[in-house]
Design a protein around this motif. Structure first.
Motif, PDB file in Angstrom:
ATOM      1  N   VAL A 168       0.882  -1.172   0.000  1.00  0.00           N
ATOM      2  CA  VAL A 168       0.000   0.000   0.000  1.00  0.00           C
ATOM      3  C   VAL A 168       0.913   1.214   0.000  1.00  0.00           C
ATOM      4  CG1 VAL A 168      -1.905   1.189   1.133  1.00  0.00           C
ATOM      5  CG2 VAL A 168      -1.673  -1.291   1.369  1.00  0.00           C
ATOM      6  N   VAL A 169       0.926   1.950  -1.111  1.00  0.00           N
ATOM      7  CA  VAL A 169       1.919   3.008  -1.297  1.00  0.00           C
ATOM      8  C   VAL A 169       1.252   4.280  -1.802  1.00  0.00           C
ATOM      9  CG1 VAL A 169       4.181   3.543  -2.276  1.00  0.00           C
ATOM     10  CG2 VAL A 169       3.488   1.155  -2.019  1.00  0.00           C
ATOM     11  N   ASN A 170       1.675   5.404  -1.269  1.00  0.00           N
ATOM     12  CA  ASN A 170       1.156   6.701  -1.687  1.00  0.00           C
ATOM     13  C   ASN A 170       2.228   7.445  -2.472  1.00  0.00           C
ATOM     14  OD1 ASN A 170      -1.253   8.335  -1.506  1.00  0.00           O
ATOM     15  ND2 ASN A 170      -0.036   9.815  -0.379  1.00  0.00           N
ATOM     16  N   GLY A 171       1.830   8.093  -3.570  1.00  0.00           N
ATOM     17  CA  GLY A 171       2.766   8.846  -4.392  1.00  0.00           C
ATOM     18  C   GLY A 171       2.039   9.639  -5.450  1.00  0.00           C
ATOM     19  N   VAL A 172       2.776  10.088  -6.452  1.00  0.00           N
ATOM     20  CA  VAL A 172       2.190  10.881  -7.535  1.00  0.00           C
ATOM     21  C   VAL A 172       2.252  10.068  -8.823  1.00  0.00           C
ATOM     22  CG1 VAL A 172       2.362  12.991  -8.908  1.00  0.00           C
ATOM     23  CG2 VAL A 172       2.836  13.055  -6.451  1.00  0.00           C
ATOM     24  N   LEU A 173       1.092   9.853  -9.425  1.00  0.00           N
ATOM     25  CA  LEU A 173       0.990   9.090 -10.665  1.00  0.00           C
ATOM     26  C   LEU A 173       0.208   9.910 -11.673  1.00  0.00           C
ATOM     27  CD1 LEU A 173       1.630   6.240 -11.886  1.00  0.00           C
ATOM     28  CD2 LEU A 173      -0.684   5.585 -11.220  1.00  0.00           C
ATOM     29  N   ASN A 174       0.800  10.136 -12.838  1.00  0.00           N
ATOM     30  CA  ASN A 174       0.167  10.965 -13.876  1.00  0.00           C
ATOM     31  C   ASN A 174      -0.233  12.335 -13.341  1.00  0.00           C
ATOM     32  OD1 ASN A 174       0.339   8.949 -15.913  1.00  0.00           O
ATOM     33  ND2 ASN A 174      -1.482   7.947 -15.085  1.00  0.00           N
ATOM     34  N   GLY A 175       0.626  12.896 -12.489  1.00  0.00           N
ATOM     35  CA  GLY A 175       0.393  14.228 -11.952  1.00  0.00           C
ATOM     36  C   GLY A 175      -0.630  14.307 -10.855  1.00  0.00           C
ATOM     37  N   GLU A 176      -1.123  13.179 -10.364  1.00  0.00           N
ATOM     38  CA  GLU A 176      -2.169  13.159  -9.337  1.00  0.00           C
ATOM     39  C   GLU A 176      -1.702  12.368  -8.123  1.00  0.00           C
ATOM     40  OE1 GLU A 176      -6.825  11.646  -8.760  1.00  0.00           O
ATOM     41  OE2 GLU A 176      -5.673  11.092 -10.529  1.00  0.00           O
ATOM     42  N   GLU A 177      -1.983  12.898  -6.937  1.00  0.00           N
ATOM     43  CA  GLU A 177      -1.682  12.144  -5.725  1.00  0.00           C
ATOM     44  C   GLU A 177      -2.492  10.855  -5.736  1.00  0.00           C
ATOM     45  OE1 GLU A 177      -2.021  12.492  -0.853  1.00  0.00           O
ATOM     46  OE2 GLU A 177      -2.611  14.169  -2.128  1.00  0.00           O
ATOM     47  N   THR A 178      -1.797   9.730  -5.588  1.00  0.00           N
ATOM     48  CA  THR A 178      -2.425   8.431  -5.799  1.00  0.00           C
ATOM     49  C   THR A 178      -2.013   7.453  -4.706  1.00  0.00           C
ATOM     50  OG1 THR A 178      -2.365   8.772  -8.195  1.00  0.00           O
ATOM     51  CG2 THR A 178      -2.691   6.517  -7.427  1.00  0.00           C
ATOM     52  N   THR A 179      -2.965   6.667  -4.244  1.00  0.00           N
ATOM     53  CA  THR A 179      -2.687   5.561  -3.333  1.00  0.00           C
ATOM     54  C   THR A 179      -2.855   4.257  -4.097  1.00  0.00           C
ATOM     55  OG1 THR A 179      -3.458   6.812  -1.408  1.00  0.00           O
ATOM     56  CG2 THR A 179      -3.311   4.420  -1.178  1.00  0.00           C
ATOM     57  N   LEU A 180      -1.749   3.537  -4.275  1.00  0.00           N
ATOM     58  CA  LEU A 180      -1.771   2.277  -4.994  1.00  0.00           C
ATOM     59  C   LEU A 180      -1.847   1.108  -4.013  1.00  0.00           C
ATOM     60  CD1 LEU A 180       0.993   2.742  -7.741  1.00  0.00           C
ATOM     61  CD2 LEU A 180      -1.486   2.846  -8.040  1.00  0.00           C
ATOM     62  N   VAL A 181      -2.649   0.119  -4.362  1.00  0.00           N
ATOM     63  CA  VAL A 181      -2.703  -1.130  -3.611  1.00  0.00           C
ATOM     64  C   VAL A 181      -2.372  -2.256  -4.579  1.00  0.00           C
ATOM     65  CG1 VAL A 181      -4.085  -2.684  -2.197  1.00  0.00           C
ATOM     66  CG2 VAL A 181      -4.461  -0.219  -2.055  1.00  0.00           C
ATOM     67  N   VAL A 182      -1.297  -2.975  -4.281  1.00  0.00           N
ATOM     68  CA  VAL A 182      -0.882  -4.111  -5.109  1.00  0.00           C
ATOM     69  C   VAL A 182      -1.072  -5.384  -4.287  1.00  0.00           C
ATOM     70  CG1 VAL A 182       0.973  -5.160  -6.440  1.00  0.00           C
ATOM     71  CG2 VAL A 182       0.805  -2.664  -6.289  1.00  0.00           C
ATOM     72  N   GLN A 183      -1.796  -6.332  -4.843  1.00  0.00           N
ATOM     73  CA  GLN A 183      -2.038  -7.620  -4.198  1.00  0.00           C
ATOM     74  C   GLN A 183      -1.487  -8.711  -5.110  1.00  0.00           C
ATOM     75  OE1 GLN A 183      -6.148  -9.042  -4.083  1.00  0.00           O
ATOM     76  NE2 GLN A 183      -5.879  -9.723  -1.985  1.00  0.00           N
ATOM     77  N   MET A 184      -0.530  -9.506  -4.588  1.00  0.00           N
ATOM     78  CA  MET A 184       0.065 -10.577  -5.376  1.00  0.00           C
ATOM     79  C   MET A 184      -0.180 -11.921  -4.706  1.00  0.00           C
ATOM     80  SD  MET A 184       3.579  -9.114  -7.018  1.00  0.00           S
ATOM     81  CE  MET A 184       3.493  -8.030  -8.462  1.00  0.00           C
ATOM     82  N   PHE A 185      -0.649 -12.866  -5.503  1.00  0.00           N
ATOM     83  CA  PHE A 185      -0.960 -14.200  -5.018  1.00  0.00           C
ATOM     84  C   PHE A 185       0.098 -15.184  -5.506  1.00  0.00           C
ATOM     85  CE2 PHE A 185      -4.860 -11.857  -5.780  1.00  0.00           C
ATOM     86  CZ  PHE A 185      -5.611 -12.059  -4.634  1.00  0.00           C
ATOM     87  N   GLY A 186       0.263 -16.275  -4.759  1.00  0.00           N
ATOM     88  CA  GLY A 186       1.208 -17.279  -5.203  1.00  0.00           C
ATOM     89  C   GLY A 186       1.006 -18.618  -4.532  1.00  0.00           C
ATOM     90  N   ALA A 187       1.578 -19.619  -5.163  1.00  0.00           N
ATOM     91  CA  ALA A 187       1.664 -20.961  -4.592  1.00  0.00           C
ATOM     92  C   ALA A 187       2.992 -21.529  -5.033  1.00  0.00           C
ATOM     93  CB  ALA A 187       0.514 -21.846  -5.067  1.00  0.00           C
ATOM     94  N   THR A 188       3.641 -22.262  -4.167  1.00  0.00           N
ATOM     95  CA  THR A 188       4.957 -22.797  -4.493  1.00  0.00           C
ATOM     96  C   THR A 188       5.165 -24.132  -3.812  1.00  0.00           C
ATOM     97  OG1 THR A 188       7.333 -22.413  -4.367  1.00  0.00           O
ATOM     98  CG2 THR A 188       5.994 -21.490  -2.587  1.00  0.00           C
ATOM     99  N   ASN A 189       5.881 -24.995  -4.497  1.00  0.00           N
ATOM    100  CA  ASN A 189       6.267 -26.279  -3.923  1.00  0.00           C
ATOM    101  C   ASN A 189       7.754 -26.317  -3.604  1.00  0.00           C
ATOM    102  OD1 ASN A 189       3.670 -27.358  -4.183  1.00  0.00           O
ATOM    103  ND2 ASN A 189       4.044 -27.905  -6.327  1.00  0.00           N
ATOM    104  N   ALA A 190       8.412 -25.187  -3.792  1.00  0.00           N
ATOM    105  CA  ALA A 190       9.848 -25.114  -3.541  1.00  0.00           C
ATOM    106  C   ALA A 190      10.137 -24.930  -2.064  1.00  0.00           C
ATOM    107  CB  ALA A 190      10.453 -23.966  -4.347  1.00  0.00           C
ATOM    108  N   LYS A 191      11.426 -24.882  -1.719  1.00  0.00           N
ATOM    109  CA  LYS A 191      11.823 -24.629  -0.344  1.00  0.00           C
ATOM    110  C   LYS A 191      11.374 -23.232   0.057  1.00  0.00           C
ATOM    111  CE  LYS A 191      15.933 -27.534  -0.654  1.00  0.00           C
ATOM    112  NZ  LYS A 191      17.401 -27.569  -0.543  1.00  0.00           N
ATOM    113  N   PRO A 192      11.270 -22.938   1.347  1.00  0.00           N
ATOM    114  CA  PRO A 192      10.887 -21.595   1.773  1.00  0.00           C
ATOM    115  C   PRO A 192      11.778 -20.555   1.123  1.00  0.00           C
ATOM    116  CG  PRO A 192      10.932 -23.086   3.637  1.00  0.00           C
ATOM    117  CD  PRO A 192      11.498 -23.850   2.478  1.00  0.00           C
ATOM    118  N   VAL A 193      11.147 -19.526   0.568  1.00  0.00           N
ATOM    119  CA  VAL A 193      11.902 -18.553  -0.219  1.00  0.00           C
ATOM    120  C   VAL A 193      12.935 -17.822   0.600  1.00  0.00           C
ATOM    121  CG1 VAL A 193      10.146 -18.205  -1.957  1.00  0.00           C
ATOM    122  CG2 VAL A 193      10.026 -16.926   0.167  1.00  0.00           C
ATOM    123  N   ALA A 194      12.742 -17.699   1.915  1.00  0.00           N
ATOM    124  CA  ALA A 194      13.726 -16.999   2.734  1.00  0.00           C
ATOM    125  C   ALA A 194      15.037 -17.764   2.802  1.00  0.00           C
ATOM    126  CB  ALA A 194      13.181 -16.786   4.143  1.00  0.00           C
TER     127      ALA A 194
END
Length: 317
Positions: A168-194
């Motif tokens: 959840v990030v606030n900034g200026v996009l196309n000259g307008e103050e904008t709050t962006l919300v990015v939601q990313m989904f995933g599934a993995t069978n690999a080892k823990p990414v950390a």
């Protein structure tokens, strides 16, 4: 007395105004549309000049987004998603890229896809997805909008997902103050990414020393930071988006959304009241209107719709 006559002329149908309240004449309805347009432009101009005084009140938090997302999944009998710091890192990188390159899309102008950000963060996915939102006021408003869109809803209630990340990030996009919300989904069978950066970045070095043969295999990952400081620089950013980009809360002196809503409700309420008085008087006096009846009401409805558009700000992609 003059004020009473003006109000009577504008609000009550009689012979002098052709048995139609002046407030409902075609010219008046057109003037309302123009006034609403000027009001909207004025709000945007003043917002750019003094966003702290006249701005958009926002309170969007990752924990609430997660709770609302999982609540929607629970309603369909699906398992809950786990907040994943690596996916949140990918989401934060995507938000930063949108602000840096001034675009609002799933793919960047340079051709970078959501999957590039997910892989770049170190998440080994077998299934992945992305939802975007901007300029919403509340967390539940964001999730409700996603659920109202078939494609975004499909991501939220997809059975195969295991993890989710937010930025959840606030900034200026196309000259307008904008709050962006990015939601990313995933599934993995690999080892823990950390653990993946630790093994790949430093495992070869301990193999050349005497440390590995003397220590049990389970302690290898604990010894890696002693041999090299690099794993610390790789792992540390993964936790940052959840902490520093986990919420946006702004409280301007005057909330634009609240202001436009009040103005819109008052404006539409007055027009409906005038229309009700007009209909009552015409019916009581049995006035027959030969022309203009349908056109006036169509313009009246168009005015209501246009005033409603001034209340809409949030958008999805």
């Amino acid at each position: 007395m003059n004020i009473f006559r003006i109000l009577h002329h504008w609000l009550v149908p009689h012979e002098a105004n052709n048995h139609r309240a002046k407030a409902l004449h075609h010219e008046a309805l057109l003037a309302y549309v123009l006034l609403l347009g000027v009001f909207n432009l004025g709000i945007k101009f003043l917002h750019k000049q003094a966003p702290d005084v006249l701005g958009y009140a926002t309170d969007i938090r990752v924990e609430q987004l997660l709770a609302d997302t999982n609540a929607q999944r629970a309603q369909t009998g699906l398992s809950q998603l786990t907040l994943n710091s690596t996916l949140s890192q990918a989401a934060a990188a995507k938000a930063a890229d949108m602000f840096a390159n001034n675009y609002w899309a799933h793919n960047s102008p340079q051709g970078k896809t959501p999957w590039d950000f997910i892989v770049g963060s170190g998440y080994r996915y077998t299934l992945a997805g992305e939802n975007l939102a901007k300029n919403f006021q509340t967390s539940d408003g964001v999730v409700a909008a996603w659920m109202g869109s078939p494609s975004h809803r499909a991501n939220i209630v997809k059975p195969g997902y295991q993890d989710v990340g937010f930025a959840v990030v606030n900034g200026v996009l196309n000259g307008e103050e904008t709050t962006l919300v990015v939601q990313m989904f995933g599934a993995t069978n690999a080892k823990p990414v950390a653990q993946i950066p630790q093994v790949q970045a430093a495992a070869p070095e301990p193999a050349k020393t005497v440390v590995l043969p003397k220590e049990p295999a389970a302690q290898t990952s604990e010894k890696i930071p002693v041999v090299s400081a690099e794993p610390q620089t790789i792992i540390q950013p993964a936790a940052q988006p959840v902490l520093t980009m986990g919420a946006v809360k702004t409280t301007p002196l005057i909330n634009i959304s609240g202001l436009t809503q009040r103005v819109g409700y008052v404006f539409v309420g007055l027009l409906i009241g005038v229309l009700a008085v007009d209909a009552y008087v015409v019916s009581k006096r049995r006035v027959v209107r030969l022309v203009g009846h349908n056109i006036a009401h169509i313009l009246f409805l168009a005015t209501i719709i246009i005033s409603g558009l001034t209340l809409v700000r949030g958008s999805l992609i």
